[in-house]
Design a protein around this motif. Structure first.
Motif, PDB file in Angstrom:
ATOM      1  N   ASN A  23       0.801  -1.224   0.000  1.00  0.00           N
ATOM      2  CA  ASN A  23       0.000   0.000   0.000  1.00  0.00           C
ATOM      3  C   ASN A  23       0.835   1.277   0.000  1.00  0.00           C
ATOM      4  O   ASN A  23       0.305   2.362   0.210  1.00  0.00           O
ATOM      5  CB  ASN A  23      -0.945   0.019   1.211  1.00  0.00           C
ATOM      6  N   ASN A  45      -5.340   2.573  -0.237  1.00  0.00           N
ATOM      7  CA  ASN A  45      -6.193   1.888   0.725  1.00  0.00           C
ATOM      8  C   ASN A  45      -6.079   0.378   0.538  1.00  0.00           C
ATOM      9  O   ASN A  45      -5.805  -0.110  -0.562  1.00  0.00           O
ATOM     10  CB  ASN A  45      -7.654   2.310   0.541  1.00  0.00           C
ATOM     11  N   THR A  56      -8.059   3.314  -5.587  1.00  0.00           N
ATOM     12  CA  THR A  56      -7.580   2.952  -4.241  1.00  0.00           C
ATOM     13  C   THR A  56      -6.589   3.970  -3.687  1.00  0.00           C
ATOM     14  O   THR A  56      -6.126   3.833  -2.554  1.00  0.00           O
ATOM     15  CB  THR A  56      -6.912   1.565  -4.268  1.00  0.00           C
ATOM     16  N   LYS A  58      -5.126   6.878  -1.762  1.00  0.00           N
ATOM     17  CA  LYS A  58      -5.548   7.642  -0.580  1.00  0.00           C
ATOM     18  C   LYS A  58      -4.933   9.031  -0.572  1.00  0.00           C
ATOM     19  O   LYS A  58      -5.551  10.016  -0.176  1.00  0.00           O
ATOM     20  CB  LYS A  58      -5.152   6.891   0.697  1.00  0.00           C
ATOM     21  N   GLN A 152       0.750   5.533   7.075  1.00  0.00           N
ATOM     22  CA  GLN A 152      -0.680   5.883   7.078  1.00  0.00           C
ATOM     23  C   GLN A 152      -0.989   6.833   8.231  1.00  0.00           C
ATOM     24  O   GLN A 152      -1.710   7.828   8.069  1.00  0.00           O
ATOM     25  CB  GLN A 152      -1.536   4.610   7.206  1.00  0.00           C
TER      26      GLN A 152
END
Length: 593
Positions: A23, A45, A56, A58, A152
């Motif tokens: 990710n 994500n 996807t 983010k 994240q």
């Protein structure tokens, strides 16, 4: 190697590390000529197919990569960054800063995730300088899943902090004082790992602040805070069969466990090389209130003397027997138990805080203990009045001093129930007996008197009434003086209001010759406690219609009914002297300016 080779190798090493992440995807230019950025780390994500596409995506984190050759291993890695670059990173909302140290074909990648409020800290630290050094941490050997979680969380923190980067810093102390909810967040692999993750971990804290219909998270401080999970466990803590506390606090740590009992005893349990728990006990006197201090001293004294404590049903042996220490504890405990006995004799309703006691206060306490507890005659260098006082910290103690032929004094509690304190007042050239409380409520220092025994209030008035049938008028004046003192208090002593109510009820039950006035005075006490009931309001309305009701009483009634306009109308009908007198009465407390 030349600078170009160093840059290419460093960038390749960072890309190699992030290539293992599902990710996270690095887009870092090799040979980039931008002044402060080399590219971005893109975040995606979670999805079942581990796809990295626009659906996807983010967001992205600005990144900068630096390389540096070195001749010896790095021990305390730091890296100097230009202050102008830090200011650019702050405006851009944070930076992932990478430095790869190269030694003999070995690569040592390090990094720093600099969120806006941390950048602000470094900018402040480097004020007036061209560069400031930032701390780095190793990037090698971090599991890819942990790396993804960290980035994240960093991305989320940067988003929360960007709009606050130039605003006034909110300290943790201010956030707590202002009553804000304090929050932190993070990503975990699963629920079971959440406790372990946040045990002694560093996180950014945020204050939840409501602004109209919007709730925002305001960053706290200029750095991360260490979080230690705390568990309150309700179990009896006893020594030799005596229970001292009924709960303890357990601080959960990664390598050990700390138990805190009564804020005075800490037990640290840590694992040795054989994975066995060993304990270290430390005592730190914390209590300052006398009752809490006695419990604390007694607990520690018993523990040291009997060399054990029981937590629930579990007995923990403690090897802490020290003759000198036990003797010292016993001496200090005896002293404060004696002082507590003194405060009980003087029916203190306040737990004395020892922090507020001066050397003079300790001398006065010892003198009082000799006079009250030991019944000794006391020498004084100055003449004492029959009714005298002694100050302890911010309290006043009301006493009776009787001088003996030898020049010494017998000092007793003013409210000593075994002896009747006679108080008299002059009226129409006559000396009339009154309650001992007349001498209390009319004192300027009444609110600071700590040894008032309210249990003797009504018996004292009832006894004096036997020889003075006009005492109800005197008692009414005493009650009004008590209300004036109550209204002046910043921290209200509800006992004063209760005393005023008891006197009011006693006056009405004993000799209700001024019925309307007594009802008004009773209701002004009630209004200080609560809203008046419908029945009470009807009764006040019925009083207004009576012909014998004077204008001053009508002003009082309208104030109790919250009718300011009618109160002002009847107030204007009073003479200047009557108006001045009315303003001195406690009923004026309800006047709305």
């Amino acid at each position: 190697m030349n600078s170009r080779q160093i840059e290419l190798l460093s960038t390749s090493k960072i890309k190699e590390i992030f290539a293992r992440c599902n990710n996270l995807s690095p887009f870092i230019q090799e040979g980039d000529k931008e002044p402060a950025w080399d590219g971005f780390i893109y975040l995606y994500n979670n999805n079942p197919d581990n796809k990295q596409d626009n659906k996807t995506l983010k967001g992205r984190i600005p990144a900068q990569v630096k390389g540096k050759t070195c001749k010896k291993p790095i021990t305390t890695p730091t890296y100097p960054i230009r202050l102008t670059n830090l200011e650019n990173y702050n405006r851009d909302g944070g930076i992932a800063y990478f430095v790869v140290f190269i030694k003999d074909n070995e690569y040592y990648p390090y990094y720093a995730l600099l969120a806006p409020i941390e950048l602000r800290k470094y900018i402040k630290l480097g004020k007036g300088q061209e560069k400031v050094s930032i701390k780095l941490k190793p990037l090698n050997n971090i599991p890819s899943q942990d790396l993804e979680i960290e980035f994240q969380e960093f991305f989320d923190d940067c988003k929360r902090q960007t709009s606050f980067a130039d605003k006034k810093m909110l300290s943790l102390e201010d956030a707590i004082k202002d009553g804000h909810k304090i929050k932190f967040s993070g990503y975990c692999k699963d629920k079971e790992s959440a406790s372990e993750k946040f045990t002694n971990s560093s996180v950014f804290l945020y204050a939840e602040i409501n602004q109209g219909n919007i709730t925002c998270l305001y960053p706290i401080g200029d750095q991360k805070f260490n979080i230690t999970p705390v568990e309150i466990i309700h179990q009896d803590i006893s020594v030799n069969g005596i229970v001292f506390y009924n709960q303890y606090t357990k601080f959960i740590q990664k390598q050990n466990c700390k138990i805190s009992i009564g804020n005075c005893l800490d037990i640290e349990l840590s694992k040795d090389e054989n994975e066995l728990f060993t304990g270290k006990v430390s005592y730190n006197k914390q209590a300052s209130k006398v009752s809490e201090l006695i419990t604390e001293l007694k607990f520690i004294y018993f523990m040291a003397n009997y060399q054990h404590i029981k937590i629930g049903e579990n007995k923990l042996n403690i090897n802490s027997k020290n003759g000198n220490e036990i003797s010292k504890l016993r001496k200090e405990l005896s002293y404060w138990e004696r002082m507590q006995q003194l405060f009980t004799e003087l029916h203190f309703n306040t737990d004395i805080d020892t922090i507020n006691l001066s050397d003079k206060d300790f001398r006065n306490l010892e003198l009082l203990a000799e006079a009250i507890l030991d019944k000794r005659e006391i020498s004084q260098s100055h003449e004492l009045n029959f009714i005298t006082t002694m100050d302890i910290a911010n309290f006043t103690i009301l006493l009776i001093a009787q001088k003996k032929q030898n020049g010494k004094y017998i000092i007793e509690d003013y409210f000593n129930p075994t002896k009747k304190t006679l108080i008299a007042y002059k009226e129409d050239n006559k000396m009339l007996e009154t309650s001992m409380f007349t001498g209390v409520f009319n004192r300027e220092d009444f609110s600071s008197i700590a040894n008032i025994d309210y249990s003797q209030l009504i018996p004292s008035y009832a006894e004096a009434y036997k020889s003075n049938p006009n005492l109800t008028d005197r008692a009414n004046n005493d009650m009004l003086m008590a209300l004036i003192a109550y209204d002046k208090q910043e921290n209200k002593d509800i006992r004063i209001l209760k005393a005023a109510k008891k006197i009011s009820n006693w006056i009405i039950a004993t000799n209700d010759k001024n019925h309307e006035l007594n009802i008004i005075n009773k209701f002004q006490i009630l209004k200080r406690e609560r809203e008046l009931s419908k029945e009470e309001i009807r009764l006040l309305c019925s009083l207004i219609s009576k012909q014998e009701i004077e204008n001053s009483m009508k002003v009082a009634i309208y104030l109790l009914l919250d009718n300011q306009n009618m109160a002002e109308y009847h107030f204007d009908l009073l003479s200047t002297e009557e108006q001045h007198f009315f303003k001195s009465l406690p009923i004026y407390h309800f006047w709305k300016n």
